[in-house]
Design a protein around this motif. Structure first.
Motif, PDB file in Angstrom:
ATOM      1  N   THR A 289       0.468  -1.771   0.613  1.00  0.00           N
ATOM      2  CA  THR A 289      -0.311  -0.108  -0.483  1.00  0.00           C
ATOM      3  C   THR A 289       0.769   1.351   0.191  1.00  0.00           C
ATOM      4  OG1 THR A 289      -0.261   0.075   2.556  1.00  0.00           O
ATOM      5  CG2 THR A 289      -2.054  -1.411   1.342  1.00  0.00           C
TER       6      THR A 289
ATOM      7  N   LEU B  40      -5.648   5.713  -3.166  1.00  0.00           N
ATOM      8  CA  LEU B  40      -6.311   6.346  -1.939  1.00  0.00           C
ATOM      9  C   LEU B  40      -4.877   5.726  -0.815  1.00  0.00           C
ATOM     10  CD1 LEU B  40      -9.337   7.434  -0.848  1.00  0.00           C
ATOM     11  CD2 LEU B  40      -7.700   9.229  -1.182  1.00  0.00           C
ATOM     12  N   ASN B  41      -4.781   4.417  -1.038  1.00  0.00           N
ATOM     13  CA  ASN B  41      -3.793   3.777  -0.554  1.00  0.00           C
ATOM     14  C   ASN B  41      -2.744   3.483  -0.650  1.00  0.00           C
ATOM     15  OD1 ASN B  41      -6.271   2.420   1.636  1.00  0.00           O
ATOM     16  ND2 ASN B  41      -6.194   0.823  -0.394  1.00  0.00           N
TER      17      ASN B  41
ATOM     18  N   LYS C 179      -1.683   7.238   0.512  1.00  0.00           N
ATOM     19  CA  LYS C 179      -1.250   7.961   1.801  1.00  0.00           C
ATOM     20  C   LYS C 179      -0.501   8.235   2.643  1.00  0.00           C
ATOM     21  CE  LYS C 179      -3.953   6.061   6.237  1.00  0.00           C
ATOM     22  NZ  LYS C 179      -4.434   4.675   6.574  1.00  0.00           N
ATOM     23  N   GLU C 180       0.746   7.327   2.454  1.00  0.00           N
ATOM     24  CA  GLU C 180       2.198   7.436   3.098  1.00  0.00           C
ATOM     25  C   GLU C 180       2.223   9.182   2.661  1.00  0.00           C
ATOM     26  OE1 GLU C 180       4.980   4.932   3.087  1.00  0.00           O
ATOM     27  OE2 GLU C 180       3.793   3.651   3.857  1.00  0.00           O
TER      28      GLU C 180
ATOM     29  N   GLU D 211       0.321  12.093   4.271  1.00  0.00           N
ATOM     30  CA  GLU D 211       0.297  12.262   5.485  1.00  0.00           C
ATOM     31  C   GLU D 211       1.166  12.865   5.966  1.00  0.00           C
ATOM     32  OE1 GLU D 211       0.840   9.179   9.537  1.00  0.00           O
ATOM     33  OE2 GLU D 211       0.555   8.397   7.666  1.00  0.00           O
TER      34      GLU D 211
ATOM     35  N   LEU E 219      -5.797  14.413   8.124  1.00  0.00           N
ATOM     36  CA  LEU E 219      -5.481  13.230   7.032  1.00  0.00           C
ATOM     37  C   LEU E 219      -7.231  12.575   6.477  1.00  0.00           C
ATOM     38  CD1 LEU E 219      -3.591  12.136   4.992  1.00  0.00           C
ATOM     39  CD2 LEU E 219      -3.071  10.210   7.039  1.00  0.00           C
ATOM     40  N   GLN E 220      -7.359  11.853   7.061  1.00  0.00           N
ATOM     41  CA  GLN E 220      -8.617  10.903   7.177  1.00  0.00           C
ATOM     42  C   GLN E 220      -9.757  12.115   6.477  1.00  0.00           C
ATOM     43  OE1 GLN E 220     -10.246   9.602  11.288  1.00  0.00           O
ATOM     44  NE2 GLN E 220     -12.000   8.474   9.564  1.00  0.00           N
TER      45      GLN E 220
ATOM     46  N   MET F 234      -8.881  12.556   3.225  1.00  0.00           N
ATOM     47  CA  MET F 234      -9.187  11.834   2.184  1.00  0.00           C
ATOM     48  C   MET F 234     -10.116  11.236   2.212  1.00  0.00           C
ATOM     49  SD  MET F 234      -6.020   9.275   3.323  1.00  0.00           S
ATOM     50  CE  MET F 234      -6.115   7.895   1.777  1.00  0.00           C
TER      51      MET F 234
END
Length: 195
Positions: free
Chosen positions: A3, A30-31, A34-35, A38, A61-62, A65
């Motif tokens: 991911t 998104l996966n 994500k890093e 973040e 972050l959540q 997203m």
């Protein structure tokens, strides 16, 4: 595929599949990013000291997203560059919304009687120039797209002008010009009364 993969070809493939109507491509996108998102949130979070007592990087972050995914239902970024610009816009907007909500709230100190040390967060002081920073971040959204992108990459992502020139495929002088114009626009929109 892990991911944490950040592969431009893979991301372009996800964007293309998303444009073709494949819903799972958005989750994969998104996966895969994500890093990196973040890291962007962590960097931008520092410019919003009054938000820290009420939210953390994970919250921002959540929510960002979720905003990004909502906009991906109607918008189709043509490139990964467009995708990350869109993500930065949603992170900035989430932080601005939180800053407005937290503006009137007093900051909570995590310094308890006689207890100090690295396990506890230090007290967060809300700077007197908070209004300036809220106006600044809002003004970034109002810049013309080329200038907004340069400001985003320099101010939020921490890129050097030479890196941006390489990304855009332009001369470094072009990036400097866009940066100067953006700074002039920001001064007009925000004023010179900031830090």
């Amino acid at each position: 595929m892990p991911t944490s993969t950040f592969d431009t070809a893979h991301l372009n493939d996800c964007l293309q599949r998303w444009r073709n109507g494949e819903r799972e491509a958005a989750d994969e996108l998104l996966n895969s990013t994500k890093e990196r998102l973040e890291r962007l949130v962590r960097r931008m979070f520092r410019a919003f000291p009054n938000v820290r007592p009420s939210a953390d990087v994970g919250d921002v972050l959540q929510n960002s997203m979720v905003r990004l995914l909502r906009s991906l239902r109607t918008m189709r970024p043509a490139t990964t560059r467009d995708y990350f610009n869109l993500a930065a816009v949603h992170i900035r907007r989430e932080l601005l919304d939180l800053a407005r909500r937290c503006k009137s709230k007093p900051c909570v100190s995590f310094e308890f009687a006689g207890v100090t040390g690295s396990r506890h967060e230090p007290a967060v002081e809300v700077p007197a120039d908070l209004d300036f920073w809220v106006r600044f971040h809002q003004a970034v959204d109002e810049l013309p797209s080329e200038e907004r992108e340069v400001v985003g990459l320099i101010f939020y992502h921490g890129w050097k002008q030479a890196q941006i020139a390489e990304l855009f495929g332009v001369d470094e002088r072009t990036v400097r010009r866009r940066w100067r114009r953006a700074c002039e626009h920001l001064r007009k929109l925000v004023g010179d009364d900031g830090p």
